[in-house]
Design a protein around this motif. Structure first.
Motif, PDB file in Angstrom:
ATOM      1  N   LEU A  67       6.061 -11.665  -1.256  1.00 44.78           N
ATOM      2  CA  LEU A  67       5.606 -10.289  -1.335  1.00 44.78           C
ATOM      3  C   LEU A  67       6.762  -9.362  -0.987  1.00 44.78           C
ATOM      4  O   LEU A  67       7.438  -9.552   0.022  1.00 44.78           O
ATOM      5  CB  LEU A  67       4.439 -10.060  -0.373  1.00 44.78           C
ATOM      6  CG  LEU A  67       3.932  -8.631  -0.262  1.00 44.78           C
ATOM      7  CD1 LEU A  67       3.294  -8.176  -1.566  1.00 44.78           C
ATOM      8  CD2 LEU A  67       2.929  -8.520   0.887  1.00 44.78           C
ATOM      9  N   VAL A  68       6.945  -8.347  -1.815  1.00 40.63           N
ATOM     10  CA  VAL A  68       7.952  -7.325  -1.552  1.00 40.63           C
ATOM     11  C   VAL A  68       7.308  -6.093  -0.928  1.00 40.63           C
ATOM     12  O   VAL A  68       7.760  -5.584   0.095  1.00 40.63           O
ATOM     13  CB  VAL A  68       8.683  -6.927  -2.851  1.00 40.63           C
ATOM     14  CG1 VAL A  68       9.667  -5.792  -2.587  1.00 40.63           C
ATOM     15  CG2 VAL A  68       9.399  -8.128  -3.459  1.00 40.63           C
ATOM     16  N   ALA A  69       6.248  -5.606  -1.564  1.00 40.94           N
ATOM     17  CA  ALA A  69       5.561  -4.414  -1.068  1.00 40.94           C
ATOM     18  C   ALA A  69       4.208  -4.308  -1.751  1.00 40.94           C
ATOM     19  O   ALA A  69       4.017  -4.818  -2.849  1.00 40.94           O
ATOM     20  CB  ALA A  69       6.373  -3.149  -1.354  1.00 40.94           C
ATOM     21  N   TYR A  70       3.275  -3.629  -1.071  1.00 41.18           N
ATOM     22  CA  TYR A  70       2.001  -3.330  -1.700  1.00 41.18           C
ATOM     23  C   TYR A  70       1.536  -1.956  -1.288  1.00 41.18           C
ATOM     24  O   TYR A  70       1.975  -1.395  -0.274  1.00 41.18           O
ATOM     25  CB  TYR A  70       0.945  -4.393  -1.384  1.00 41.18           C
ATOM     26  CG  TYR A  70       0.432  -4.392   0.034  1.00 41.18           C
ATOM     27  CD1 TYR A  70       0.914  -5.305   0.966  1.00 41.18           C
ATOM     28  CD2 TYR A  70      -0.546  -3.492   0.457  1.00 41.18           C
ATOM     29  CE1 TYR A  70       0.445  -5.322   2.265  1.00 41.18           C
ATOM     30  CE2 TYR A  70      -1.018  -3.503   1.753  1.00 41.18           C
ATOM     31  CZ  TYR A  70      -0.519  -4.411   2.655  1.00 41.18           C
ATOM     32  OH  TYR A  70      -0.989  -4.423   3.945  1.00 41.18           O
ATOM     33  N   ILE A  71       0.603  -1.414  -2.099  1.00 39.56           N
ATOM     34  CA  ILE A  71       0.024  -0.113  -1.801  1.00 39.56           C
ATOM     35  C   ILE A  71      -1.461  -0.173  -2.122  1.00 39.56           C
ATOM     36  O   ILE A  71      -1.862  -0.681  -3.176  1.00 39.56           O
ATOM     37  CB  ILE A  71       0.743   1.010  -2.589  1.00 39.56           C
ATOM     38  CG1 ILE A  71       0.177   2.376  -2.230  1.00 39.56           C
ATOM     39  CG2 ILE A  71       0.710   0.765  -4.101  1.00 39.56           C
ATOM     40  CD1 ILE A  71       1.053   3.539  -2.721  1.00 39.56           C
ATOM     41  N   THR A  72      -2.272   0.331  -1.222  1.00 33.99           N
ATOM     42  CA  THR A  72      -3.719   0.310  -1.413  1.00 33.99           C
ATOM     43  C   THR A  72      -4.186   1.574  -2.128  1.00 33.99           C
ATOM     44  O   THR A  72      -3.417   2.516  -2.327  1.00 33.99           O
ATOM     45  CB  THR A  72      -4.441   0.202  -0.073  1.00 33.99           C
ATOM     46  OG1 THR A  72      -4.281   1.444   0.640  1.00 33.99           O
ATOM     47  CG2 THR A  72      -3.885  -0.948   0.764  1.00 33.99           C
ATOM     48  N   SER A  73      -5.461   1.591  -2.493  1.00 36.08           N
ATOM     49  CA  SER A  73      -6.032   2.746  -3.178  1.00 36.08           C
ATOM     50  C   SER A  73      -6.025   3.982  -2.289  1.00 36.08           C
ATOM     51  O   SER A  73      -6.061   5.114  -2.798  1.00 36.08           O
ATOM     52  CB  SER A  73      -7.451   2.437  -3.642  1.00 36.08           C
ATOM     53  OG  SER A  73      -8.249   2.029  -2.556  1.00 36.08           O
ATOM     54  N   SER A  74      -5.977   3.786  -0.978  1.00 32.32           N
ATOM     55  CA  SER A  74      -5.929   4.926  -0.066  1.00 32.32           C
ATOM     56  C   SER A  74      -4.495   5.364   0.233  1.00 32.32           C
ATOM     57  O   SER A  74      -4.291   6.320   0.983  1.00 32.32           O
ATOM     58  CB  SER A  74      -6.640   4.584   1.242  1.00 32.32           C
ATOM     59  OG  SER A  74      -5.981   3.522   1.895  1.00 32.32           O
ATOM     60  N   GLY A  75      -3.530   4.647  -0.312  1.00 33.81           N
ATOM     61  CA  GLY A  75      -2.136   5.026  -0.138  1.00 33.81           C
ATOM     62  C   GLY A  75      -1.412   4.315   0.985  1.00 33.81           C
ATOM     63  O   GLY A  75      -0.231   4.575   1.222  1.00 33.81           O
TER      64      GLY A  75
END
Length: 121
Positions: free
Chosen positions: A47-55
């Motif tokens: 995993l490098v990075a993730y972003i959720t629907s809430s930011g």
């Protein structure tokens, strides 16, 4: 169904920048999480990075302070701005989207085909 397509990879010198894009298309009600992973030759996908629907975002320690993830929900697109690139960032970068098809809260993961990022020293 859903298609996920990455773009923006390429060859760059150490210290340079690249911006990856990933667009999801098809039957999409919403996307809960969008993330970037990478896999270098002979290594496991990480995993490098993730972003959720809430930011909310999170990053691998190795890229904190250099990479920035963002998303455009209207376009079902996620971006990865990569600055101060290092040779060890060389890998195939994959996009992942956690998709909800309808108002029913069921989710399914989709992966793109990957885009090559090569950082020369």
């Amino acid at each position: 169904q859903v298609q996920v397509a990455e773009s923006g990879g390429g060859l760059v010198q150490a210290g340079g920048s690249l911006r990856l894009s990933c667009a999801a298309s098809g039957t999409i009600f919403s996307i809960r999480i969008m993330g970037w992973y990478r896999q270098a030759p002979g290594k496991q996908r990480e995993l490098v990075a993730y972003i959720t629907s809430s930011g909310s975002t999170d990053y691998a320690d190795s890229v904190k302070g250099r990479f920035t993830i963002s998303r455009d929900d209207a376009a079902n697109t996620v971006y990865l701005q990569m600055n101060r690139l290092k040779p060890e960032d060389t890998a195939v970068y994959y996009c992942n989207a956690d998709v909800q098809f309808s108002i029913v809260p069921r989710y399914q993961d989709y992966w793109g085909q990957g885009t090559q990022v090569t950082v020369s020293s």
